[in-house]
Design a protein around this motif. Structure first.
Motif, PDB file in Angstrom:
ATOM      1  N   CYS A  99       0.827  -1.220   0.000  1.00 43.21           N
ATOM      2  CA  CYS A  99       0.000   0.000   0.000  1.00 43.21           C
ATOM      3  C   CYS A  99       0.855   1.260   0.000  1.00 43.21           C
ATOM      4  N   HIS A 100       2.075   1.139   0.507  1.00 43.16           N
ATOM      5  CA  HIS A 100       2.995   2.273   0.532  1.00 43.16           C
ATOM      6  C   HIS A 100       3.973   2.248  -0.646  1.00 43.16           C
ATOM      7  N   GLY A 101       3.672   1.414  -1.645  1.00 41.86           N
ATOM      8  CA  GLY A 101       4.440   1.431  -2.879  1.00 41.86           C
ATOM      9  C   GLY A 101       5.662   0.528  -2.939  1.00 41.86           C
ATOM     10  N   LEU A 102       5.884  -0.298  -1.943  1.00 42.94           N
ATOM     11  CA  LEU A 102       7.008  -1.211  -1.989  1.00 42.94           C
ATOM     12  C   LEU A 102       6.652  -2.438  -2.823  1.00 42.94           C
ATOM     13  N   SER A 103       7.628  -2.984  -3.499  1.00 47.20           N
ATOM     14  CA  SER A 103       7.452  -4.210  -4.286  1.00 47.20           C
ATOM     15  C   SER A 103       8.073  -5.368  -3.514  1.00 47.20           C
ATOM     16  N   ILE A 104       7.319  -6.426  -3.324  1.00 48.81           N
ATOM     17  CA  ILE A 104       7.794  -7.587  -2.577  1.00 48.81           C
ATOM     18  C   ILE A 104       8.608  -8.475  -3.511  1.00 48.81           C
ATOM     19  N   LEU A 105       9.821  -8.808  -3.082  1.00 47.02           N
ATOM     20  CA  LEU A 105      10.674  -9.718  -3.846  1.00 47.02           C
ATOM     21  C   LEU A 105      10.578 -11.143  -3.309  1.00 47.02           C
ATOM     22  N   GLU A 106      10.619 -11.277  -1.987  1.00 47.63           N
ATOM     23  CA  GLU A 106      10.609 -12.602  -1.369  1.00 47.63           C
ATOM     24  C   GLU A 106       9.983 -12.533   0.012  1.00 47.63           C
ATOM     25  N   ARG A 107       9.476 -13.711   0.430  1.00 48.96           N
ATOM     26  CA  ARG A 107       8.995 -13.875   1.815  1.00 48.96           C
ATOM     27  C   ARG A 107       9.708 -15.067   2.402  1.00 48.96           C
ATOM     28  N   ASN A 108      10.042 -14.963   3.655  1.00 56.88           N
ATOM     29  CA  ASN A 108      10.660 -16.047   4.410  1.00 56.88           C
ATOM     30  C   ASN A 108      11.941 -16.563   3.764  1.00 56.88           C
ATOM     31  N   TYR A 109      12.859 -15.642   3.466  1.00 52.32           N
ATOM     32  CA  TYR A 109      14.154 -16.023   2.919  1.00 52.32           C
ATOM     33  C   TYR A 109      14.991 -16.639   4.034  1.00 52.32           C
ATOM     34  N   SER A 110      15.471 -17.863   3.817  1.00 52.55           N
ATOM     35  CA  SER A 110      16.222 -18.589   4.841  1.00 52.55           C
ATOM     36  C   SER A 110      17.645 -18.871   4.413  1.00 52.55           C
ATOM     37  N   ALA A 111      18.518 -18.806   5.385  1.00 48.38           N
ATOM     38  CA  ALA A 111      19.913 -19.206   5.236  1.00 48.38           C
ATOM     39  C   ALA A 111      20.326 -19.827   6.572  1.00 48.38           C
ATOM     40  N   ARG A 112      21.535 -20.362   6.639  1.00 49.43           N
ATOM     41  CA  ARG A 112      22.001 -20.951   7.906  1.00 49.43           C
ATOM     42  C   ARG A 112      22.028 -19.911   9.025  1.00 49.43           C
ATOM     43  N   GLN A 150      23.319 -10.276   4.235  1.00 44.14           N
ATOM     44  CA  GLN A 150      24.577 -10.387   3.500  1.00 44.14           C
ATOM     45  C   GLN A 150      24.582 -11.642   2.625  1.00 44.14           C
ATOM     46  N   HIS A 151      24.061 -12.733   3.160  1.00 41.77           N
ATOM     47  CA  HIS A 151      23.958 -13.979   2.395  1.00 41.77           C
ATOM     48  C   HIS A 151      23.083 -13.758   1.164  1.00 41.77           C
ATOM     49  N   TYR A 152      21.941 -13.112   1.363  1.00 46.53           N
ATOM     50  CA  TYR A 152      21.021 -12.829   0.254  1.00 46.53           C
ATOM     51  C   TYR A 152      21.715 -11.991  -0.815  1.00 46.53           C
ATOM     52  N   LEU A 153      22.403 -10.938  -0.388  1.00 43.91           N
ATOM     53  CA  LEU A 153      23.070 -10.050  -1.338  1.00 43.91           C
ATOM     54  C   LEU A 153      24.136 -10.789  -2.143  1.00 43.91           C
ATOM     55  N   GLN A 154      24.905 -11.646  -1.485  1.00 41.52           N
ATOM     56  CA  GLN A 154      25.946 -12.403  -2.177  1.00 41.52           C
ATOM     57  C   GLN A 154      25.342 -13.432  -3.123  1.00 41.52           C
ATOM     58  N   ARG A 155      24.322 -14.105  -2.663  1.00 43.86           N
ATOM     59  CA  ARG A 155      23.717 -15.170  -3.463  1.00 43.86           C
ATOM     60  C   ARG A 155      22.995 -14.621  -4.693  1.00 43.86           C
ATOM     61  N   HIS A 156      22.378 -13.462  -4.559  1.00 48.42           N
ATOM     62  CA  HIS A 156      21.593 -12.889  -5.645  1.00 48.42           C
ATOM     63  C   HIS A 156      22.332 -11.785  -6.394  1.00 48.42           C
ATOM     64  N   ASN A 157      23.609 -11.592  -6.064  1.00 46.50           N
ATOM     65  CA  ASN A 157      24.432 -10.597  -6.742  1.00 46.50           C
ATOM     66  C   ASN A 157      23.746  -9.235  -6.766  1.00 46.50           C
ATOM     67  N   ARG A 158      23.191  -8.864  -5.617  1.00 45.97           N
ATOM     68  CA  ARG A 158      22.514  -7.567  -5.497  1.00 45.97           C
ATOM     69  C   ARG A 158      23.238  -6.733  -4.453  1.00 45.97           C
ATOM     70  N   GLY A 159      22.974  -5.472  -4.458  1.00 40.81           N
ATOM     71  CA  GLY A 159      23.490  -4.620  -3.410  1.00 40.81           C
ATOM     72  C   GLY A 159      24.744  -3.850  -3.762  1.00 40.81           C
ATOM     73  N   LYS A 160      25.388  -4.179  -4.877  1.00 39.09           N
ATOM     74  CA  LYS A 160      26.615  -3.466  -5.223  1.00 39.09           C
ATOM     75  C   LYS A 160      26.352  -1.977  -5.397  1.00 39.09           C
ATOM     76  N   ASP A 161      25.302  -1.647  -6.112  1.00 39.43           N
ATOM     77  CA  ASP A 161      24.966  -0.239  -6.364  1.00 39.43           C
ATOM     78  C   ASP A 161      23.647   0.142  -5.715  1.00 39.43           C
TER      79      ASP A 161
END
Length: 126
Positions: A18-31, A78-89
């Motif tokens: 409702c506030h304009g955010l786009s959902i990418l994932e729910r319940n992202y799990s890592a160790r 950090q795990h998500y960013l590395q795994r999905h190659n996001r966050g650099k910019d």
């Protein structure tokens, strides 16, 4: 989140949308842990922790995101960013959506703490 927390995650997701955010994932799990919702707001990647409490005996929902929980969220992000190659910019933000115990029959207050804490500074909202 456990099954009893699922309705709160769904409500939080609707609030974000409702506030304009786009959902990418729910319940992202890592160790290292789990992130309830990962979304984008413009060019900002938003990691959202959803908390709910039925009573204040152990403190409010927002207060339950302590330093230990924050650290796990940061490591998982950090795990998500590395795994999905996001966050650099892309800027990243950690939000907390807290559903507090009812004070009356009127409903459960919800608080959205944008930028609740940072990876560098630790908790900034309590």
């Amino acid at each position: 989140m456990h099954l009893r927390g699922q309705p709160f995650e769904e409500q939080a997701e609707r609030l974000l949308q409702c506030h304009g955010l786009s959902i990418l994932e729910r319940n992202y799990s890592a160790r290292t842990g789990e992130i309830d919702i990962i979304a984008t707001e413009g060019d900002v990647l938003v990691f959202v922790e959803v908390r709910a409490r039925s009573h204040r005996r152990f403190g409010g929902a927002a207060k339950s995101v302590d330093k230990k929980k924050q650290r796990r969220l940061i490591l998982t992000a950090q795990h998500y960013l590395q795994r999905h190659n996001r966050g650099k910019d892309r800027r990243c933000r950690f939000d907390v959506i807290a559903f507090e115990p009812r004070q009356s029959e009127a409903g459960r207050p919800v608080h959205w703490f944008r930028g609740a804490f940072t990876a560098e500074q630790g908790n900034t909202y309590q």
